[in-house]
Design a protein around this motif. Structure first.
Motif, short mmCIF file in Angstrom:
data_model
loop_
_atom_site.label_atom_id
_atom_site.label_comp_id
_atom_site.label_asym_id
_atom_site.label_seq_id
_atom_site.Cartn_x
_atom_site.Cartn_y
_atom_site.Cartn_z
N ALA A 208 0.83 -1.21 0.00
CA ALA A 208 0.00 0.00 0.00
C ALA A 208 0.86 1.26 0.00
CB ALA A 208 -0.93 -0.01 1.21
N PHE A 209 1.89 1.28 0.83
CA PHE A 209 2.72 2.48 0.93
C PHE A 209 3.66 2.63 -0.27
CE2 PHE A 209 2.60 3.78 5.70
CZ PHE A 209 1.25 4.08 5.55
N ALA A 210 4.13 1.52 -0.82
CA ALA A 210 4.98 1.60 -2.02
C ALA A 210 4.19 2.21 -3.17
CB ALA A 210 5.50 0.23 -2.40
N ILE A 211 2.96 1.76 -3.35
CA ILE A 211 2.11 2.31 -4.41
C ILE A 211 1.82 3.78 -4.15
CG2 ILE A 211 -0.21 2.20 -5.42
CD1 ILE A 211 -0.05 -0.88 -4.92
N GLN A 212 1.49 4.10 -2.90
CA GLN A 212 1.18 5.48 -2.54
C GLN A 212 2.39 6.39 -2.77
OE1 GLN A 212 2.24 7.37 0.38
NE2 GLN A 212 0.42 8.35 1.19
N GLY A 213 3.58 5.91 -2.38
CA GLY A 213 4.81 6.70 -2.57
C GLY A 213 5.12 6.92 -4.04
N ALA A 214 4.93 5.88 -4.85
CA ALA A 214 5.16 6.00 -6.29
C ALA A 214 4.17 6.97 -6.92
CB ALA A 214 5.06 4.62 -6.96
N ASP A 215 2.89 6.86 -6.52
CA ASP A 215 1.87 7.79 -7.03
C ASP A 215 2.22 9.24 -6.67
OD1 ASP A 215 0.26 5.93 -8.28
OD2 ASP A 215 -1.08 5.67 -6.57
N TYR A 216 2.70 9.42 -5.45
CA TYR A 216 3.09 10.76 -4.99
C TYR A 216 4.20 11.33 -5.87
CZ TYR A 216 2.55 14.04 -1.05
OH TYR A 216 2.22 15.11 -0.27
N ARG B 54 -2.64 2.19 -14.06
CA ARG B 54 -3.38 3.44 -13.87
C ARG B 54 -4.84 3.11 -13.55
NH1 ARG B 54 -3.07 8.37 -18.06
NH2 ARG B 54 -1.05 8.49 -17.06
N GLY B 55 -5.40 3.85 -12.59
CA GLY B 55 -6.80 3.66 -12.23
C GLY B 55 -6.94 2.77 -11.00
#
Length: 197
Positions: free
Chosen positions: A100-108, A167-168
């Motif tokens: 969850a945090f890896a995805i969130q960090g990458a999105d950021y 994406r999405g």
């Protein structure tokens, strides 16, 4: 909405993971809160420093601090006979938080138009940075450096998002599930990167 959900999932998972580690190393309640909050928010702090996101944004997430506080308290005061059954879930909670945090960090990082390498670093540090700091505080060998290719799955998330291959919300959910599954498989089969002995 997806970002908020990832934040909540990652925060709960890492806060519980940190509290369980505190119990494992026989820390008191303060130690439980320190390890829980460090695991939940340490990676985000490191990420913000690395890619020059205002550090004070971490402190604006007061609802997440409340969620983490509740999760740590419940996990810390859970009866000992429950902990024996739930210890195997520590790795599962950690895998969810990592994904969850890896995805969130990458999105950021993508949202500020960072280059691919910065997206990957942001994913790794957001996903694994809190656990790294937690392990240092707990006097343990950091999991990121030795445990079943831990950080590689966070880097994979950064790579997929940085190349715009995911994406999405459905793609994000799929990527999260894939990372959790592969993290659990790597633990089960003891997959490791090469070690120099």
């Amino acid at each position: 909405m997806t970002w908020d959900i990832l934040n909540i999932i990652g925060t709960i998972a890492f806060a519980i993971s940190g509290a369980f580690i505190a119990r494992e190393v026989n820390y008191d309640l303060l130690g439980g809160y320190v390890l829980g909050f460090t695991t939940a928010f340490g990676g985000g702090l490191v990420r913000n420093l690395l890619i020059e996101i205002p550090i004070e944004l971490i402190w604006s997430q007061d609802y997440l601090f409340g969620i983490a506080f509740l999760g740590i308290t419940i996990a810390f005061f859970m009866p000992d006979n429950w902990i024996g059954h739930l210890k195997k879930w520590v790795i599962f909670f950690d895998a969810i938080g990592l994904a969850a945090f890896a995805i969130q960090g990458a999105d950021y990082a993508v949202s500020i138009q960072a280059p691919l390498i910065a997206v990957i670093v942001a994913a790794v540090m957001t996903g694994a940075g809190g656990g790294l700091i937690r392990d240092v505080f707990a006097g343990r060998k950091p999991m990121i450096f030795h445990s079943e290719i831990y950080a590689l799955w966070a880097a994979f998330a950064g790579f997929m998002i940085g190349l715009d291959l995911m994406r999405g919300p459905y793609a994000t959910l799929f990527l999260l599930i894939v990372i959790v599954i592969f993290r659990m498989i790597s633990v089960h089969f003891k997959w490791n990167l090469p070690h120099k002995k």
